[in-house]
Design an enzyme around this catalytic site. Structure first.
Site, PDB file in Angstrom:
ATOM      1  N   HIS A   1      32.115  49.391  44.657  1.00 57.99           N
ATOM      2  CA  HIS A   1      31.862  48.555  43.477  1.00 57.99           C
ATOM      3  C   HIS A   1      31.563  47.111  43.896  1.00 57.99           C
ATOM      4  O   HIS A   1      30.555  46.524  43.482  1.00 57.99           O
ATOM      5  CB  HIS A   1      33.101  48.612  42.566  1.00 57.99           C
ATOM      6  CG  HIS A   1      33.020  47.805  41.316  1.00 57.99           C
ATOM      7  ND1 HIS A   1      32.837  48.369  40.073  1.00 57.99           N
ATOM      8  CD2 HIS A   1      33.119  46.474  41.095  1.00 57.99           C
ATOM      9  CE1 HIS A   1      32.819  47.414  39.150  1.00 57.99           C
ATOM     10  NE2 HIS A   1      32.998  46.251  39.752  1.00 57.99           N
ATOM     11  N   GLU A   2      32.429  46.547  44.745  1.00 56.72           N
ATOM     12  CA  GLU A   2      32.215  45.162  45.191  1.00 56.72           C
ATOM     13  C   GLU A   2      30.979  45.056  46.082  1.00 56.72           C
ATOM     14  O   GLU A   2      30.262  44.058  46.043  1.00 56.72           O
ATOM     15  CB  GLU A   2      33.457  44.625  45.903  1.00 56.72           C
ATOM     16  CG  GLU A   2      34.696  44.524  45.023  1.00 56.72           C
ATOM     17  CD  GLU A   2      34.481  43.786  43.706  1.00 56.72           C
ATOM     18  OE1 GLU A   2      33.672  42.835  43.666  1.00 56.72           O
ATOM     19  OE2 GLU A   2      35.114  44.170  42.696  1.00 56.72           O
TER      20      GLU A   2
ATOM     21  N   HIS B   1      28.030  44.653  43.853  1.00 59.79           N
ATOM     22  CA  HIS B   1      27.920  43.261  43.373  1.00 59.79           C
ATOM     23  C   HIS B   1      27.238  42.405  44.444  1.00 59.79           C
ATOM     24  O   HIS B   1      26.328  41.626  44.158  1.00 59.79           O
ATOM     25  CB  HIS B   1      29.304  42.672  43.086  1.00 59.79           C
ATOM     26  CG  HIS B   1      29.881  43.042  41.759  1.00 59.79           C
ATOM     27  ND1 HIS B   1      29.136  43.123  40.598  1.00 59.79           N
ATOM     28  CD2 HIS B   1      31.162  43.326  41.391  1.00 59.79           C
ATOM     29  CE1 HIS B   1      29.925  43.452  39.584  1.00 59.79           C
ATOM     30  NE2 HIS B   1      31.162  43.591  40.046  1.00 59.79           N
TER      31      HIS B   1
ATOM     32  N   HIS C   1      27.855  44.230  36.269  1.00 61.38           N
ATOM     33  CA  HIS C   1      28.448  45.404  35.629  1.00 61.38           C
ATOM     34  C   HIS C   1      27.436  46.021  34.670  1.00 61.38           C
ATOM     35  O   HIS C   1      26.559  45.335  34.151  1.00 61.38           O
ATOM     36  CB  HIS C   1      29.712  45.017  34.852  1.00 61.38           C
ATOM     37  CG  HIS C   1      30.836  44.585  35.732  1.00 61.38           C
ATOM     38  ND1 HIS C   1      31.491  43.386  35.577  1.00 61.38           N
ATOM     39  CD2 HIS C   1      31.416  45.189  36.799  1.00 61.38           C
ATOM     40  CE1 HIS C   1      32.430  43.277  36.499  1.00 61.38           C
ATOM     41  NE2 HIS C   1      32.401  44.359  37.265  1.00 61.38           N
TER      42      HIS C   1
END
Length: 235
Positions: free
Chosen positions: A161-162, A165, A171
């Site tokens: 997830h990070e 980013h 998101h």
């Protein structure tokens, strides 16, 4: 022909390190975790490989002060999510050697909780990870922190997830504002309730990325600023 390989340097705080019998055991754990990260990143269908360059487990006597400096005042069981990213940037900018210099992304694994406390609020918003948006390849900015306080490898999803980013995606449900990428498609067209990794992570879609995330990452990877992740396939 060029291949896309995102190279990681992982550091672990002393509390995380203490959970293991040896530094080698920490490295083994993170290596298994990265198999999980690879599996999740593959759902982008962009032929991205992740490569773990190395792991440095910090111990009490060797741990840089930026970790303790990032605790939430009055709530010392929590790391301040904004502060830890800012302090990591500063630390690795000033210690830009070895694996930290070689890495495309630097991730800190911690066992403490992480949170955000806005001015005037009394309730901490607890989060599992924080990172510098769209900052892969950007020396002094290419950092993130992830909480891992279990003995299972479910935290591969937080690292993935990070990572995304850092690779230019917001998101699900969010537009491109704040990405620092004027022409990014953003992810407003993919509701977070669809349950992908950058959304609410439901049973059906929680182990893959949305089409919007894919397009955002694809866009950043098309820019010269992401050139560090490209290498000759024969390597």
């Amino acid at each position: 022909d060029d291949c896309i390989v995102v190279e990681y340097y992982i550091v672990t705080d002393s509390r995380f390190t203490q959970r293991f019998d040896s530094d080698q055991a920490v490295t083994d754990y993170v290596t298994v975790m990265f198999t999980g990260v690879q599996n999740l990143i593959e759902t982008l269908n962009l032929d991205i490989k992740v490569r773990l360059l190395g792991v440095t487990p910090y111990h009490k006597e060797s741990e840089p002060s930026f970790i303790d400096d990032s605790l939430l005042p009055g709530h010392e069981t929590y790391v301040d999510a904004r502060k830890i990213v800012r302090n990591m940037k500063f630390y690795f900018c000033n210690h830009n050697t070895g694996l930290a210099k070689s890495a495309d992304i630097i991730i800190l694994l911690i066992t403490r909780k992480m949170g955000v406390l806005d001015p005037g609020d009394t309730d901490i918003s607890e989060i599992a990870g924080a990172s510098s948006i769209s900052s892969v390849c950007q020396r002094c900015n290419n950092v993130g922190a992830c909480v891992d306080n279990s003995d299972h490898n479910e935290r591969a999803d937080t690292v993935a997830h990070e990572s995304v980013h850092l690779l230019g995606s917001p998101h699900d449900g969010e537009g491109p504002n704040g990405l620092g990428l004027p022409n990014s498609p953003g992810a407003a067209n993919c509701p977070d309730s669809d349950g992908y990794i950058m959304g609410t992570r439901n049973e059906q879609n929680g182990k893959k990325f949305s089409e919007c995330t894919k397009q955002c990452v694809k866009y950043l990877l098309s820019l010269p600023r992401a050139s560090c992740v490209y290498e000759n396939c024969s390597k």
